[in-house]
Design a protein around this motif. Sequence first.
Motif, PDB file in Angstrom:
ATOM      1  N   LEU A 105       1.113  -1.331   0.131  1.00 31.45           N
ATOM      2  CA  LEU A 105      -0.155   0.077   0.071  1.00 31.45           C
ATOM      3  C   LEU A 105       0.754   1.131  -0.052  1.00 31.45           C
ATOM      4  N   VAL A 106       1.985   1.041   0.719  1.00 33.33           N
ATOM      5  CA  VAL A 106       2.700   2.521   0.931  1.00 33.33           C
ATOM      6  C   VAL A 106       3.260   2.452  -0.479  1.00 33.33           C
ATOM      7  N   ASP A 107       3.813   1.554  -1.573  1.00 36.11           N
ATOM      8  CA  ASP A 107       4.352   1.619  -2.458  1.00 36.11           C
ATOM      9  C   ASP A 107       3.598   2.154  -3.476  1.00 36.11           C
ATOM     10  N   THR A 108       2.355   1.996  -3.608  1.00 37.81           N
ATOM     11  CA  THR A 108       0.975   2.395  -4.329  1.00 37.81           C
ATOM     12  C   THR A 108       0.492   2.954  -4.119  1.00 37.81           C
ATOM     13  N   ILE A 109       0.030   3.753  -2.985  1.00 33.49           N
ATOM     14  CA  ILE A 109      -0.692   4.827  -2.951  1.00 33.49           C
ATOM     15  C   ILE A 109       0.116   6.087  -2.382  1.00 33.49           C
ATOM     16  N   ASP A 110      -0.596   7.239  -4.066  1.00 34.73           N
ATOM     17  CA  ASP A 110       0.211   8.097  -4.034  1.00 34.73           C
ATOM     18  C   ASP A 110       0.428   9.370  -2.374  1.00 34.73           C
ATOM     19  N   HIS A 111      -0.220   8.981  -1.548  1.00 36.06           N
ATOM     20  CA  HIS A 111       0.283   9.687  -0.509  1.00 36.06           C
ATOM     21  C   HIS A 111       0.904   9.104   0.971  1.00 36.06           C
ATOM     22  N   ALA A 112       0.941   7.975   0.420  1.00 30.94           N
ATOM     23  CA  ALA A 112       0.435   6.270   2.086  1.00 30.94           C
ATOM     24  C   ALA A 112       2.253   6.818   2.516  1.00 30.94           C
ATOM     25  N   ASP A 113       2.584   6.635   3.781  1.00 34.72           N
ATOM     26  CA  ASP A 113       3.209   6.265   4.062  1.00 34.72           C
ATOM     27  C   ASP A 113       3.549   5.090   5.085  1.00 34.72           C
ATOM     28  N   TRP A 114       2.088   5.218   6.073  1.00 38.59           N
ATOM     29  CA  TRP A 114       1.804   4.214   6.605  1.00 38.59           C
ATOM     30  C   TRP A 114       0.237   3.128   6.396  1.00 38.59           C
ATOM     31  N   ALA A 115      -0.030   2.177   6.629  1.00 38.09           N
ATOM     32  CA  ALA A 115      -1.094   1.878   6.938  1.00 38.09           C
ATOM     33  C   ALA A 115      -1.127   1.100   8.457  1.00 38.09           C
ATOM     34  N   LEU A 116      -2.833   0.985   8.172  1.00 39.20           N
ATOM     35  CA  LEU A 116      -3.712  -0.020   9.563  1.00 39.20           C
ATOM     36  C   LEU A 116      -4.581  -0.497   8.870  1.00 39.20           C
ATOM     37  N   PHE A 117      -4.772  -1.509   9.648  1.00 38.30           N
ATOM     38  CA  PHE A 117      -6.378  -2.575   9.081  1.00 38.30           C
ATOM     39  C   PHE A 117      -7.356  -2.864   9.633  1.00 38.30           C
ATOM     40  N   GLN A 118      -8.795  -3.010   8.805  1.00 41.24           N
ATOM     41  CA  GLN A 118      -9.832  -3.423   9.874  1.00 41.24           C
ATOM     42  C   GLN A 118     -10.452  -4.114   8.786  1.00 41.24           C
ATOM     43  N   LYS A 119     -11.687  -4.233   9.249  1.00 43.79           N
ATOM     44  CA  LYS A 119     -12.896  -5.015   7.949  1.00 43.79           C
ATOM     45  C   LYS A 119     -13.715  -4.367   7.651  1.00 43.79           C
ATOM     46  N   ASN A 120     -14.389  -3.902   8.171  1.00 46.29           N
ATOM     47  CA  ASN A 120     -15.259  -2.549   7.273  1.00 46.29           C
ATOM     48  C   ASN A 120     -15.335  -0.596   6.781  1.00 46.29           C
ATOM     49  N   GLY A 121     -15.386  -0.718   6.008  1.00 45.09           N
ATOM     50  CA  GLY A 121     -14.993   1.045   5.816  1.00 45.09           C
ATOM     51  C   GLY A 121     -16.121   1.794   7.014  1.00 45.09           C
ATOM     52  N   THR A 122     -16.950   1.510   8.019  1.00 43.96           N
ATOM     53  CA  THR A 122     -16.894   1.950   8.598  1.00 43.96           C
ATOM     54  C   THR A 122     -16.057   2.318   9.486  1.00 43.96           C
ATOM     55  N   ASP A 123     -15.822   1.024  10.304  1.00 44.31           N
ATOM     56  CA  ASP A 123     -14.230   0.827  10.355  1.00 44.31           C
ATOM     57  C   ASP A 123     -13.205   1.952  10.529  1.00 44.31           C
ATOM     58  N   ALA A 124     -12.391   1.692   8.744  1.00 46.50           N
ATOM     59  CA  ALA A 124     -12.402   2.724   8.997  1.00 46.50           C
ATOM     60  C   ALA A 124     -12.197   4.417   8.218  1.00 46.50           C
ATOM     61  N   THR A 125     -13.363   4.363   8.598  1.00 50.44           N
ATOM     62  CA  THR A 125     -13.540   6.106   8.675  1.00 50.44           C
ATOM     63  C   THR A 125     -13.964   6.299   9.813  1.00 50.44           C
ATOM     64  N   THR A 126     -14.343   6.006  11.054  1.00 44.56           N
ATOM     65  CA  THR A 126     -13.782   6.211  12.254  1.00 44.56           C
ATOM     66  C   THR A 126     -13.127   5.901  12.536  1.00 44.56           C
ATOM     67  N   ALA A 127     -11.620   5.283  12.901  1.00 44.02           N
ATOM     68  CA  ALA A 127     -10.448   5.373  13.003  1.00 44.02           C
ATOM     69  C   ALA A 127      -9.829   6.359  12.505  1.00 44.02           C
ATOM     70  N   TRP A 267     -12.814 -10.337   0.012  1.00 42.66           N
ATOM     71  CA  TRP A 267     -12.475 -10.520   1.183  1.00 42.66           C
ATOM     72  C   TRP A 267     -12.637  -9.622   2.143  1.00 42.66           C
ATOM     73  N   PRO A 268     -12.836  -9.897   3.291  1.00 40.88           N
ATOM     74  CA  PRO A 268     -13.593  -8.264   4.401  1.00 40.88           C
ATOM     75  C   PRO A 268     -12.421  -8.422   4.784  1.00 40.88           C
ATOM     76  N   LEU A 269     -11.600  -6.722   4.891  1.00 43.59           N
ATOM     77  CA  LEU A 269     -11.068  -6.164   5.131  1.00 43.59           C
ATOM     78  C   LEU A 269     -11.027  -4.418   4.864  1.00 43.59           C
ATOM     79  N   ALA A 270     -10.254  -3.612   5.255  1.00 42.11           N
ATOM     80  CA  ALA A 270     -10.548  -2.117   5.756  1.00 42.11           C
ATOM     81  C   ALA A 270      -9.451  -2.204   5.026  1.00 42.11           C
ATOM     82  N   ALA A 271      -9.010  -0.494   5.635  1.00 41.13           N
ATOM     83  CA  ALA A 271      -7.446  -0.308   5.859  1.00 41.13           C
ATOM     84  C   ALA A 271      -7.400   1.912   5.666  1.00 41.13           C
ATOM     85  N   ILE A 272      -6.894   2.030   6.478  1.00 38.76           N
ATOM     86  CA  ILE A 272      -5.912   3.418   6.417  1.00 38.76           C
ATOM     87  C   ILE A 272      -4.805   3.713   5.871  1.00 38.76           C
TER      88      ILE A 272
END
Length: 416
Positions: A105-127, A267-272
């Motif tokens: 993700l860090v290599d692919t997403i143009d603004h990313a320096d780090w990532a965290l993982f969750q399960k649903n979109g609401t998890d990711a927006t809330t976090a 597959w169930p996954l979310a990320a920031i």
Amino acid sequence: MTISLKNSRDAELLARAQRVVPNGVWGHMATRSIAPGYPQFFAKSDGCRVWDADGNEYIDFMCAWGPNVLGYGHAEVDGAAFARMKQGDIGNGPTEVMVELAELLVDTIDHADWALFQKNGTDATTASVTIARAATGRRKILVARGAYHGAVPWCSPSMVGVTAEDRAHLAQFEFNDIASLDAAVAAAGDDLAAILLTAFRHDVNRDQEMPDPAFLQQARRHCDQSGAALILDDVRAGFRLDVRGSWAQYGVKPDLAAYSKAIANGWPLAAIAGNERMREGAAKIFVTGSFWYGAAAMAAAVKTIEILRDTNALAHSAAMGQRLREGLDMVARRHGFTLSQTGPAQMPMVRFAGDQELRIGNAFCVAALRHGIYLHPRHNMFLSAAHQPADIDRAIAAAETTFKDIAALGITPPRI
């Protein structure tokens, strides 16, 4: 191909479910919120097709409401997930694949320096909101009026069971309206923690609207000047428009971005994905879930993103969306109807001009089911890399017959 819809199994399952589940089915997949006649239960899926509980087959233009980006049952993606599952999925901590996915993700997403993982979109927006508050020490979150960011009290579209206190530090502005955004920022003052935006306007039951680059730049400018975070809710559009992030084409980089849906092809996954400025806030907060380190979904995400990055899958789905758009428009005009088709071609919102009550849209989509086409009358749809020209052409041919069907019901083009 016209089919005679069977629905006895579907009705039986719904009746059973209603005895043991409130309403039988909950949330956005409850077909009572679409139109009478829609199947509620499904038996299987493959490629761009789904089969309901009664065995009726459809070319699917909802793609599981977004997760299916490469095709249901994609052999490489599922193979990676199943291989990882044989070694272990949920354990006492993460596996190596978590590090591999974060690096990707860090290599692919143009603004990313780090990532965290969750399960649903609401998890990711809330976090993301929590991280922004931790990083800034402030409270106010600005959101576009009518935008959907999840289904928990701070952002749910429903106020049932929600208190005003849950929204105490949420303020609104109008999407693509710079003056409205400026006013909201001024009102938040030195308590502004974040501006939260979807990739483009995709509110339910209204035309979609792409972002004005000047509006995005102004949002970026406000965050730079105030120290607030600019958050991209890329849950719905992420990894479907551009693997670099849905704003990459505009040259506007968010501080945080939330992903889910297409990230692992079902597959169930979310990320920031966040930048360096947000790292300390992310390190301070406590967010967790018993299944958030699931390795199988992470393995599926690695394979999905690699395929999206290394093939023309996204360009292909966009081309198929454009083929569908042009074909539907041609058929509709031949029958005297005018369509409003908005948003990206691979995420189309299709509405009938002048159909404020959705009488035409509901009738059309229900009739299309009988010709083996699964559409939606009031939510944006999705195309995947599994849709092929023959599938689109079949859908267009079915639309021709569907227009004749609704005409036989006495439905005629409205006066505009």
